[in-house]
Design an enzyme around this catalytic site. Structure first.
Site, PDB file in Angstrom:
ATOM      1  N   PHE A  66       0.790  -1.154  -0.070  1.00 46.96           N
ATOM      2  CA  PHE A  66      -0.084   0.093   0.337  1.00 46.96           C
ATOM      3  C   PHE A  66       0.765   1.298   0.028  1.00 46.96           C
ATOM      4  CE2 PHE A  66      -2.670  -3.042   2.451  1.00 46.96           C
ATOM      5  CZ  PHE A  66      -3.542  -3.518   1.482  1.00 46.96           C
ATOM      6  N   GLY A  72       2.441  -0.913 -11.706  1.00 47.50           N
ATOM      7  CA  GLY A  72       2.882  -2.038 -11.971  1.00 47.50           C
ATOM      8  C   GLY A  72       2.603  -2.883 -13.168  1.00 47.50           C
ATOM      9  N   ILE A  74      -8.725  -4.685 -19.383  1.00 47.23           N
ATOM     10  CA  ILE A  74      -8.467  -5.480 -18.185  1.00 47.23           C
ATOM     11  C   ILE A  74      -8.083  -6.746 -18.490  1.00 47.23           C
ATOM     12  CG2 ILE A  74      -9.986  -6.505 -16.609  1.00 47.23           C
ATOM     13  CD1 ILE A  74     -10.210  -3.418 -16.275  1.00 47.23           C
ATOM     14  N   PRO A 123     -10.083 -10.161 -15.333  1.00 45.56           N
ATOM     15  CA  PRO A 123     -11.647  -9.512 -14.637  1.00 45.56           C
ATOM     16  C   PRO A 123     -11.319 -10.182 -13.151  1.00 45.56           C
ATOM     17  CG  PRO A 123     -11.961 -10.252 -17.063  1.00 45.56           C
ATOM     18  CD  PRO A 123     -10.589 -10.897 -16.536  1.00 45.56           C
ATOM     19  N   THR A 156      -8.941 -10.929 -10.713  1.00 48.73           N
ATOM     20  CA  THR A 156      -8.295 -10.128  -9.976  1.00 48.73           C
ATOM     21  C   THR A 156      -8.383  -8.532 -10.018  1.00 48.73           C
ATOM     22  OG1 THR A 156      -6.111 -10.288 -11.518  1.00 48.73           O
ATOM     23  CG2 THR A 156      -6.328 -11.673  -9.704  1.00 48.73           C
ATOM     24  N   LYS A 184      -4.235   0.190 -17.891  1.00 48.96           N
ATOM     25  CA  LYS A 184      -4.238   1.250 -16.883  1.00 48.96           C
ATOM     26  C   LYS A 184      -4.168   0.388 -15.234  1.00 48.96           C
ATOM     27  CE  LYS A 184      -6.852   4.796 -19.523  1.00 48.96           C
ATOM     28  NZ  LYS A 184      -7.746   5.611 -19.707  1.00 48.96           N
ATOM     29  N   GLU A 238      -5.431   1.582  -7.110  1.00 48.30           N
ATOM     30  CA  GLU A 238      -5.492   2.742  -5.959  1.00 48.30           C
ATOM     31  C   GLU A 238      -6.881   3.546  -6.365  1.00 48.30           C
ATOM     32  OE1 GLU A 238      -1.799   4.673  -4.780  1.00 48.30           O
ATOM     33  OE2 GLU A 238      -1.324   3.637  -6.985  1.00 48.30           O
TER      34      GLU A 238
END
Length: 710
Positions: A245, A513, A594, A597, A599, A666, A670
């Site tokens: 985090f 990441g 994506i 989907p 995770t 993307k 967060e």
């Protein structure tokens, strides 16, 4: 020689749901985290933290402790290795002195590391650390953050401290509707499942480390600079990470373990207790934010000012850029934002999930809700009327901006059209019911990365990249990306990560990441696929292709790249106790391509759940007398539990494609928390007719504000 096999056509794997490739290892206990890797001759270190908030160390009485069973050494400022701190790291910032331990006798905050006790067992180390006597010369301290601090100043951080255009006061004076309000958020802590831990040993002048981090290359680079080593003389490995985090960069455990291992000539592991994490691993600073909005009769913004104040330590400047979100979300003829800091005798804050955007969106999106009320407009309609055509501050074109699509799809799914706009009119027994909404955004950045993909002689493929899977499912995502690029089933791809020897790579932070690593993996895999024409002979060691995305990233057109979203919440407020319950929540996101989907939804729902916790529970309180936190543990610091989160938390996404983006991925780690707390707070207003401009919205605050029957 082995002949490269024919590759049958494989349907695209990216975009289809896959369980985690390491899932079985995790549920059976086979996955090894930072404290699980065994070492022969392992010694254990325990940090000793200061009990004063400001002053000097007068003495460290090591004699009695060194005589205790199993104790091997005590490191402190009088005998520790001298470290290099005169550098700018790979993230463009100097080292946080909290990590550069035992270099002087100054104590800048409560919980500052003052010594490390190393013993044969963890129990012996902890007992000796508790017994170590450190004498201080205490000095007066200051830990009070307030909006009227005369010593606050603008600070840049990772973005300019101040931006402005137009005549703000003139536009406010000419506005038909004005909002001028102060919003506050408290100190918040990461509290991930796996505490920070590091094991270090030296082999012929080379530092080897196994730790729990979210940036292998980052940690290796920092340690090389601190210990004045060549980059090749440091190896860092992190097989599995139990959450980060934002806090799992270079911290005291890695540096202290390396120091102790050098002195003892054997592996040393340093683990933090949960209580220690509240002092030495960073946190989200409290903020005091002021938002001023001015709009014409039609609700279109003429003036927008968003200022945010956060605390930082006296030894390291960290900016929580709460005003940054306004630079992306809304434009106005006069537009001003500013991030300010004040230096206090407190630990250094650090990045925490959606730094800046999470607290900033609470203030900005609540202020937009207040403006909608003044204008007599639906909150969604007000936001749609203020959609900018280009970046409000940058002036750059958007690489897609699908906020409107998120709101329209969310309104349809959530049943927004049936909402009675009047506050405090919907009731279910003793519960007042309300609904709220808010917008969300988070930058879609990319960091240069390298990756290697090998076609093995047995027909499988091996991917090597120094990525960190901090629980987000990176291994699985990279497996799918590589398999797609190679046009082979995912079962034939093995991904190895978490080793700095694999070469430089981006970090698991800033929601960059998967985008950064996926680009590098796909580039290497696609080139390898081109080389593996049918009939190509494979040597026993296979064929390896290595990629480096540095130049490709530099060639990207300058655009505003973001993940977008719209948050919806329904709450119930108990009129007798002031308790707030979230009944359902919906997030709709424009998140690019994506990859997985399964995770992806997990990440988005996790962020939204944290938004509930932020809105209603999380609050670290500092004692002005001691300078330390009250209840620095998970008993005193409340987080949302299963009982606090409704089963109906749903995350969906809309089509979001940028034809100029060669990756299309993307970040989603967060954006789920951005706007979530504001949606809950706006729903509480709709339920009760009372605004809450400070978090968390505790029952006692609801009762005091008159949002329930006393």
């Amino acid at each position: 020689m082995t002949v490269a096999p024919q590759r049958p056509a494989v349907p695209g794997l990216v975009g289809t749901a896959h369980t985690r490739v390491e899932g079985r290892d995790k549920v059976t206990g086979a996955a090894r985290y930072g404290g699980d890797v065994p070492f022969a001759g392992l010694a254990h270190g325990m940090l000793v933290l200061s009990t004063v908030a400001r002053g000097r160390i007068r003495s460290v009485d090591t004699g009695p402790v060194l005589a205790m069973p199993g104790v091997l050494t005590v490191l402190h400022h009088g005998n520790a290795t001298r470290l290099n701190i005169d550098y700018i790291g790979m993230l463009g910032i100097p080292p946080d002195p909290t990590a550069v331990v035992f270099q002087h006798d100054r104590v800048p905050h409560a919980g500052w590391p003052v010594a490390l006790v190393v013993a044969e067992t963890p129990e012996q180390a902890r007992a000796a650390a508790d017994a170590l006597t450190v004498t201080y010369e205490a000095e007066p301290h200051d830990v009070a953050l307030s909006a009227d601090r005369p010593d606050a100043y603008p600070a840049d951080g990772h973005m300019p401290g101040t931006t402005e255009k137009g005549d703000l006061e003139a536009e406010l004076a000419a506005s038909a509707h004005v909002v001028d309000a102060e919003y506050t958020t408290p100190e918040e802590h990461h509290a991930m499942m796996e505490p920070h831990v590091a094991t270090a040993w030296w082999d012929g002048g080379r530092l080897d480390m196994v730790d729990s981090d979210q940036g292998i290359t980052w940690v290796a680079d920092e340690l090389a600079r601190m210990f004045s080593l060549e980059p090749s003389a440091v190896r860092v490995r992190s097989e599995h990470v139990g959450g980060g985090f934002g806090s799992k960069g270079v911290r005291a455990p890695q540096v202290a373990a390396a120091m102790a291992a050098a002195e003892l000539g054997r592996p040393v592991r340093v683990s933090l207790t949960r209580r220690q994490m509240f002092s030495v691993t960073g946190y989200r600073s409290p903020t005091v934010q002021r938002v001023r909005l001015g709009a014409g009769p039609d609700g279109r913004l003429r003036a927008l000012e968003h200022t945010s104040l956060n605390q930082t330590s006296t030894v390291h400047e960290f900016v929580e850029p709460g005003a940054g979100v306004a630079r992306t979300m809304y434009d106005a003829t006069a537009h001003r934002t500013e991030n300010r800091v004040v230096r206090l005798d407190v630990p250094s804050p650090t990045w925490m999930r959606a730094p800046g955007e999470a607290p900033g969106s609470f203030a900005l999106e609540c202020a937009l809700d207040e403006l909608a009320e003044k204008c007599g407009l639906d909150p969604i309609e007000l936001r749609l009327r203020n959609e900018p055509e280009t970046g409000p501050v940058s002036g750059l074109p958007f690489a897609g901006r699908n906020v409107a699509a998120c709101f329209r799809e969310g309104a349809r799914r959530f049943g927004w059209d049936a909402r009675d706009a009047r506050p405090g009119v919907r009731r279910d027994g003793r519960w007042l019911i309300g609904t709220g909404t808010a917008a969300a955004s988070f930058p879609a950045g990319t960091l240069p990365s390298t990756a290697a993909v090998t076609a093995e002689a047995d027909g499988t493929f091996t991917v090597r990249i120094s990525a960190s899977d901090i629980g987000t499912g990176a291994r699985t995502a990279l497996t799918l990306i590589a398999a797609d690029a190679l046009a082979v089933p995912s079962e034939r791809v093995r991904v190895h990560l978490g080793d700095s020897d694999f070469g430089p790579s981006g970090i698991a932070a800033g929601s960059m990441g998967t985008r950064s690593w996926g680009w590098a993996v796909a580039a290497a895999a696609e080139e390898l696929r081109e080389r593996l024409l049918p009939g190509v002979e494979l040597p026993p060691e296979g064929i390896t292709v290595r990629s480096d995305t540095t130049q490709a990233i530099a060639a990207l057109a300058a655009k505003e790249r973001h993940t977008w979203g719209a948050q919806f919440a329904e709450v119930a407020v108990d009129v007798t106790t002031g308790e707030v319950r979230v009944r359902r929540m919906l997030g709709v996101f424009a998140a690019g391509r994506i990859v997985n989907p399964l995770t992806a939804r997990n990440q988005l729902v996790g962020g939204m759940t944290w938004g509930i916790s932020m809105a209603l529970h999380e609050e670290a309180v500092r004692d002005p007398a001691s300078g330390a936190l009250y209840g620095a543990d998970l008993a005193g610091y409340h987080v949302a539990t299963h009982a606090d989160v409704p089963p109906d938390v749903e995350a969906v996404w809309v089509d979001d494609h940028d034809p100029d983006d060669p990756v299309g991925i993307k970040g989603i780690g967060e954006v789920g928390i951005v706007g979530a707390a504001a949606a809950v707070a706006n729903a509480v207003w709709h339920a009760t007719g009372v605004r809450h401009r400070g978090l968390p919205i505790r029952p006692d605050r609801v009762l005091r504000a008159g949002g329930a029957d006393a």
